[in-house]
Design a protein around this motif. Structure first.
Motif, PDB file in Angstrom:
ATOM      1  N   TYR A 179     -55.639  60.421  34.025  1.00 45.57           N
ATOM      2  CA  TYR A 179     -56.077  59.937  35.326  1.00 45.57           C
ATOM      3  C   TYR A 179     -56.752  61.071  36.092  1.00 45.57           C
ATOM      4  N   LEU A 180     -57.460  60.713  37.158  1.00 49.22           N
ATOM      5  CA  LEU A 180     -58.052  61.702  38.059  1.00 49.22           C
ATOM      6  C   LEU A 180     -57.111  61.892  39.242  1.00 49.22           C
ATOM      7  N   THR A 181     -56.825  63.153  39.587  1.00 52.15           N
ATOM      8  CA  THR A 181     -55.888  63.421  40.679  1.00 52.15           C
ATOM      9  C   THR A 181     -56.411  62.819  41.977  1.00 52.15           C
ATOM     10  N   ALA A 182     -55.478  62.473  42.887  1.00 51.48           N
ATOM     11  CA  ALA A 182     -55.801  61.675  44.057  1.00 51.48           C
ATOM     12  C   ALA A 182     -56.780  62.367  45.001  1.00 51.48           C
ATOM     13  N   VAL A 183     -56.684  63.681  45.152  1.00 51.76           N
ATOM     14  CA  VAL A 183     -57.508  64.391  46.127  1.00 51.76           C
ATOM     15  C   VAL A 183     -58.592  65.227  45.438  1.00 51.76           C
ATOM     16  N   ARG A 184     -58.190  66.049  44.490  1.00 53.67           N
ATOM     17  CA  ARG A 184     -59.142  66.953  43.844  1.00 53.67           C
ATOM     18  C   ARG A 184     -60.045  66.252  42.829  1.00 53.67           C
ATOM     19  N   ARG A 185     -59.666  65.051  42.388  1.00 54.71           N
ATOM     20  CA  ARG A 185     -60.425  64.285  41.397  1.00 54.71           C
ATOM     21  C   ARG A 185     -60.657  65.095  40.141  1.00 54.71           C
TER      22      ARG A 185
ATOM     23  N   LEU B  78     -37.247  65.605  33.096  1.00 54.79           N
ATOM     24  CA  LEU B  78     -38.121  66.677  33.567  1.00 54.79           C
ATOM     25  C   LEU B  78     -39.558  66.233  33.340  1.00 54.79           C
ATOM     26  N   ALA B  79     -40.416  66.412  34.342  1.00 54.56           N
ATOM     27  CA  ALA B  79     -41.807  65.970  34.242  1.00 54.56           C
ATOM     28  C   ALA B  79     -42.724  67.046  34.804  1.00 54.56           C
ATOM     29  N   ALA B  80     -43.935  67.120  34.222  1.00 52.92           N
ATOM     30  CA  ALA B  80     -44.928  68.100  34.674  1.00 52.92           C
ATOM     31  C   ALA B  80     -46.300  67.454  34.648  1.00 52.92           C
ATOM     32  N   GLU B  81     -47.131  67.838  35.623  1.00 58.53           N
ATOM     33  CA  GLU B  81     -48.532  67.386  35.653  1.00 58.53           C
ATOM     34  C   GLU B  81     -49.381  68.468  35.005  1.00 58.53           C
ATOM     35  N   LEU B  82     -50.038  68.109  33.899  1.00 63.41           N
ATOM     36  CA  LEU B  82     -50.845  69.058  33.130  1.00 63.41           C
ATOM     37  C   LEU B  82     -52.319  68.799  33.413  1.00 63.41           C
ATOM     38  N   GLY B  83     -52.996  69.800  33.993  1.00 65.62           N
ATOM     39  CA  GLY B  83     -54.429  69.693  34.215  1.00 65.62           C
ATOM     40  C   GLY B  83     -55.200  69.868  32.910  1.00 65.62           C
TER      41      GLY B  83
ATOM     42  N   ASP C 148     -48.336  60.957  44.412  1.00 68.46           N
ATOM     43  CA  ASP C 148     -48.866  60.270  43.229  1.00 68.46           C
ATOM     44  C   ASP C 148     -48.151  60.744  41.967  1.00 68.46           C
ATOM     45  N   PHE C 149     -47.924  62.059  41.870  1.00 65.62           N
ATOM     46  CA  PHE C 149     -47.199  62.599  40.704  1.00 65.62           C
ATOM     47  C   PHE C 149     -45.782  62.052  40.630  1.00 65.62           C
ATOM     48  N   GLN C 150     -45.095  61.999  41.772  1.00 67.69           N
ATOM     49  CA  GLN C 150     -43.712  61.487  41.775  1.00 67.69           C
ATOM     50  C   GLN C 150     -43.673  60.041  41.290  1.00 67.69           C
ATOM     51  N   HIS C 151     -44.615  59.227  41.761  1.00 67.01           N
ATOM     52  CA  HIS C 151     -44.651  57.816  41.349  1.00 67.01           C
ATOM     53  C   HIS C 151     -44.935  57.696  39.855  1.00 67.01           C
ATOM     54  N   ARG C 152     -45.932  58.441  39.360  1.00 65.57           N
ATOM     55  CA  ARG C 152     -46.279  58.354  37.942  1.00 65.57           C
ATOM     56  C   ARG C 152     -45.152  58.877  37.055  1.00 65.57           C
ATOM     57  N   ALA C 153     -44.535  60.002  37.441  1.00 62.27           N
ATOM     58  CA  ALA C 153     -43.479  60.594  36.614  1.00 62.27           C
ATOM     59  C   ALA C 153     -42.250  59.689  36.559  1.00 62.27           C
ATOM     60  N   ALA C 154     -41.859  59.098  37.697  1.00 56.11           N
ATOM     61  CA  ALA C 154     -40.696  58.212  37.710  1.00 56.11           C
ATOM     62  C   ALA C 154     -40.927  57.000  36.805  1.00 56.11           C
TER      63      ALA C 154
ATOM     64  N   ARG D 125     -66.053  62.426  36.344  1.00 59.26           N
ATOM     65  CA  ARG D 125     -65.655  61.603  37.497  1.00 59.26           C
ATOM     66  C   ARG D 125     -66.249  60.198  37.408  1.00 59.26           C
ATOM     67  N   ARG D 126     -67.428  60.050  36.794  1.00 60.55           N
ATOM     68  CA  ARG D 126     -68.021  58.719  36.660  1.00 60.55           C
ATOM     69  C   ARG D 126     -67.284  57.868  35.629  1.00 60.55           C
ATOM     70  N   GLN D 127     -66.585  58.524  34.678  1.00 56.25           N
ATOM     71  CA  GLN D 127     -65.827  57.805  33.648  1.00 56.25           C
ATOM     72  C   GLN D 127     -66.695  56.762  32.955  1.00 56.25           C
ATOM     73  N   GLU D 128     -67.775  57.239  32.372  1.00 54.01           N
ATOM     74  CA  GLU D 128     -68.728  56.342  31.699  1.00 54.01           C
ATOM     75  C   GLU D 128     -68.050  55.551  30.585  1.00 54.01           C
ATOM     76  N   ASP D 129     -68.417  54.297  30.451  1.00 55.94           N
ATOM     77  CA  ASP D 129     -67.792  53.392  29.481  1.00 55.94           C
ATOM     78  C   ASP D 129     -68.589  53.435  28.175  1.00 55.94           C
ATOM     79  N   PHE D 130     -67.955  53.853  27.091  1.00 54.74           N
ATOM     80  CA  PHE D 130     -68.581  53.919  25.770  1.00 54.74           C
ATOM     81  C   PHE D 130     -68.148  52.769  24.864  1.00 54.74           C
ATOM     82  N   SER D 131     -67.301  51.867  25.378  1.00 58.93           N
ATOM     83  CA  SER D 131     -66.789  50.802  24.517  1.00 58.93           C
ATOM     84  C   SER D 131     -67.903  49.893  24.008  1.00 58.93           C
ATOM     85  N   GLY D 132     -68.975  49.715  24.801  1.00 58.41           N
ATOM     86  CA  GLY D 132     -70.084  48.886  24.350  1.00 58.41           C
ATOM     87  C   GLY D 132     -71.120  49.674  23.576  1.00 58.41           C
TER      88      GLY D 132
END
Length: 625
Positions: A163-169, A187-192, A139-145, A229-236
């Motif tokens: 985004y939420l990581t694919a396994v650890r969420r 050069l790319a890095a995934e920052l938690g 997932d990181f390789q796809h996003r970074a490319a 993880r629920r990513q509640e929507d505050f737009s409304g």
């Protein structure tokens, strides 16, 4: 109605009505001032949290861009590229994985922890990094490319949407940097973002809640992993916050409670920082004022005949002072304090007001300090970038001169070899007493001098493929000093070696670096001839266990300030008698650059010259040469 009753009613009306009017007016002024003060406090907190979130992410982008400016990993071999990525990976505990991509977006090298115990045996620092699953690497390789392909023109870095990581969420972003002026991968890095999430959880005081929204208005971070993880929507619920471009205020309801909120955009990331507090908690001081006011009015009605005038004055003045303090606070006078020596509710409100003013003043000072610190960091990074640009410009000029020198050397070698050969043959055929022999000897000597210049030009033009072996820097410097010992004694130079304690190892070629220090020592000796004071100080220093700094400071004639920018140019010299070729410093610059280091020169005319070299340190396990 009895007269007594009428008089009592009249006294009640006369005493209570003005008190009630003053109380209501003061209450409304205090409500307005307190609401404005709370809103301003929320706005400032939201702006500070937005700036902190931006700094947390963009500082990594700046570090990645700086790493690419210092060294081009695409030109390194596999082992050194992996070592380069490891250094980048270990800079922050929050980095989950880092990768190097080519121009087709393919991953050429990467560093991540998939077996904590194995990595910890290699380097204890790996233990602080999170374990990454195989699906997250893909997932990181796809996003970074994809992110590298979308880096805007004229910018050196880009940051992905959260985004939420694919396994650890777990929440994360991809930060990608590309070298300036190139399209060849990057050069790319995934920052938690767990550290930032924890800071948001700890930042809320009392009932205050601080959280971040993404560009679509969904909950990104608030310190509670379940809600993230629920990513509640505050737009409304909170209109205007999603995609906000400037600081604003709003209200929303959650679980039957009304919340007052202030939001501020996070610079360059498209996120929004929100600071919220329950409405009843935010207006609690005002409610306390209301309760105390009506309590005093009740007492006034009970004891109106004797206490109405006294109570009216006792209530009106403190309330007016509170209202005035609220207005002062609303006008930005955070140092204003209310002096009210009472032990009732009004005194508690005054102390609460003073505590709030002190907290606002402290937050304002901290924000100003943060701004000053940020400005200092920006100034420091700008200075480093400017120095890097100067170094790059100098390297480009030397490369252009090297190309010209290569062409000249190639065209001159064959004719020069013919001249030398013919002159040698003619000298062999002439008897010793022939008058022409002296003239031919002069021709032969000058042709050899030209050949020496051609060899120097070849050193300047050809990129050196030097061996990278660990060598003892102090031993090499001692050998260079010993080789020049008679000349140092003859000139009367006092040498002071201030070496770093213990062995100092650098990666490099012994012969090439020895030639560099020999040339620099020769320049120093030439500059100190006929000087009343002849001192040479040689200093070594280990910097961060990765770089070694060498300084050679003499008390020679020095170099005029207008000549310093040209001092590394080929054929440029400041010697009073040009006995050399004007190529020594240019050759030194090329050799040091080929070693992955840098060379700078500082000089004051009539005082002396200091030459500084920074070379990569050798690993501690390498043998010495």
């Amino acid at each position: 109605m009895r007269i007594r009753s009428r008089l009592l009613l009249l006294l009640i009306t006369i005493a209570a009505a003005p008190t009630l009017a003053v109380g209501l007016l003061a209450w409304r002024a205090a409500e307005r001032a307190l609401s404005e003060a709370v809103a301003e406090q929320h706005r400032r907190t939201a702006r500070a949290e937005a700036a902190q979130a931006s700094t947390h992410v963009l500082s990594l982008a700046t570090e990645l861009g700086g790493a690419l400016l210092l060294e081009d990993p695409h030109r390194l071999g596999p082992a050194r590229a992996q070592e380069f990525l490891t250094r980048v990976f270990l800079r922050r505990d929050a980095i989950a994985q880092v990768g190097l991509f080519d121009e087709q977006g393919q991953l050429t090298a990467s560093v991540f922890v998939d077996d904590p115990e194995a990595f910890a045996r290699q380097e204890p620092q790996f233990r602080r990094h999170a374990t990454v699953a195989a699906g997250e690497v893909e997932d990181f390789q796809h996003r970074a490319a994809g992110l590298l392909s979308r880096v805007p023109e004229g910018r050196a870095y880009a940051v992905s949407a959260p985004y939420l990581t694919a396994v650890r969420r777990r929440p994360a972003v991809v930060v990608a940097a590309r070298a300036s002026g190139t399209q060849a991968g990057g050069l790319a890095a995934e920052l938690g973002l767990e550290e930032l999430s924890q800071r948001l959880a700890e930042g809320g005081a009392g009932h205050e809640r601080i959280f971040l929204l993404d560009g679509a208005g969904r909950l990104l971070l608030d310190g509670a992993p379940e809600r993230e993880r629920r990513q509640e929507d505050f737009s409304g619920k909170l209109p205007g916050a999603a995609g906000a471009k400037q600081t604003g205020l709003g209200e929303y309801e959650e679980e039957g409670r009304a919340w007052l909120a202030a939001f501020s955009p996070v610079p360059e990331l498209g996120w929004v920082a929100v600071v919220a507090r329950p409405r009843e908690a935010a207006l609690e001081p005002l409610h306390a004022l209301s309760r105390s006011t009506f309590g005093v009015l009740g007492l006034t009605l009970v004891g109106v005949l004797a206490l109405a005038p006294v109570l009216a004055r006792a209530l009106a003045r403190p309330i007016a002072r509170l209202a005035e303090g609220s207005r002062e606070l609303a006008r930005g006078n955070l140092a204003h304090r209310i002096t009210l020596k009472r032990r009732d509710e009004l005194g508690d409100l005054a102390r609460a007001f003073n505590d709030m003013g002190q907290a606002l003043e402290q937050a304002h000072r901290e924000l100003l300090g943060f701004n000053e610190q940020l400005a200092a960091q920006v100034e420091e990074r700008t200075k480093e970038l400017r120095q890097t640009q100067v170094q790059l410009s100098r390297s480009q000029r030397l490369a252009a001169m090297g190309d010209l020198a290569a062409g000249m050397a190639h065209e001159m070698n064959n004719p020069l070899a013919a001249v030398l050969g013919n002159v040698q043959l003619m000298l062999m055929d002439l008897p010793p007493e022939d008058p022409s022999r002296r003239m031919l000897g002069t021709v032969h000597q000058q042709a050899q001098r030209i050949a020496s210049i051609v060899r120097e030009l070849q050193l300047l033009s050809e990129r050196q493929q030097l061996g990278r072996l660990p060598l003892d820097l102090h031993r090499m410097l001692q050998r260079v000093l010993e080789s020049r010992g008679p000349e140092l004694t003859q000139v009367g130079v006092q040498v002071d070696c201030r070496f770093h304690p213990g062995d100092v190892k650098v990666l490099g070629d012994t012969q090439a670096l020895g030639d560099v220090f020999g040339r620099l020592l020769g320049n120093a000796l030439n500059a100190m001839r006929d000087r009343p004071e002849r001192n040479l100080v040689l200093t070594t220093q280990v910097m961060d266990a990765q770089l070694v700094r060498v300084e050679m400071r003499d008390t020679g004639r020095g170099i005029a300030r207008e000549h310093l920018e040209r001092i590394f140019n080929p054929f440029f010299t400041t010697k009073q008698q040009w006995t050399g070729k004007g190529l020594s410093l240019a050759v030194c610059h090329r050799v040091v650059e080929d070693h992955g280091g840098s060379i700078t020169l500082h000089s004051d005319e009539g005082v002396g010259t200091t030459v500084t070299l920074v070379l990569p340190a050798a690993p501690a396990s390498g043998g010495l040469v």
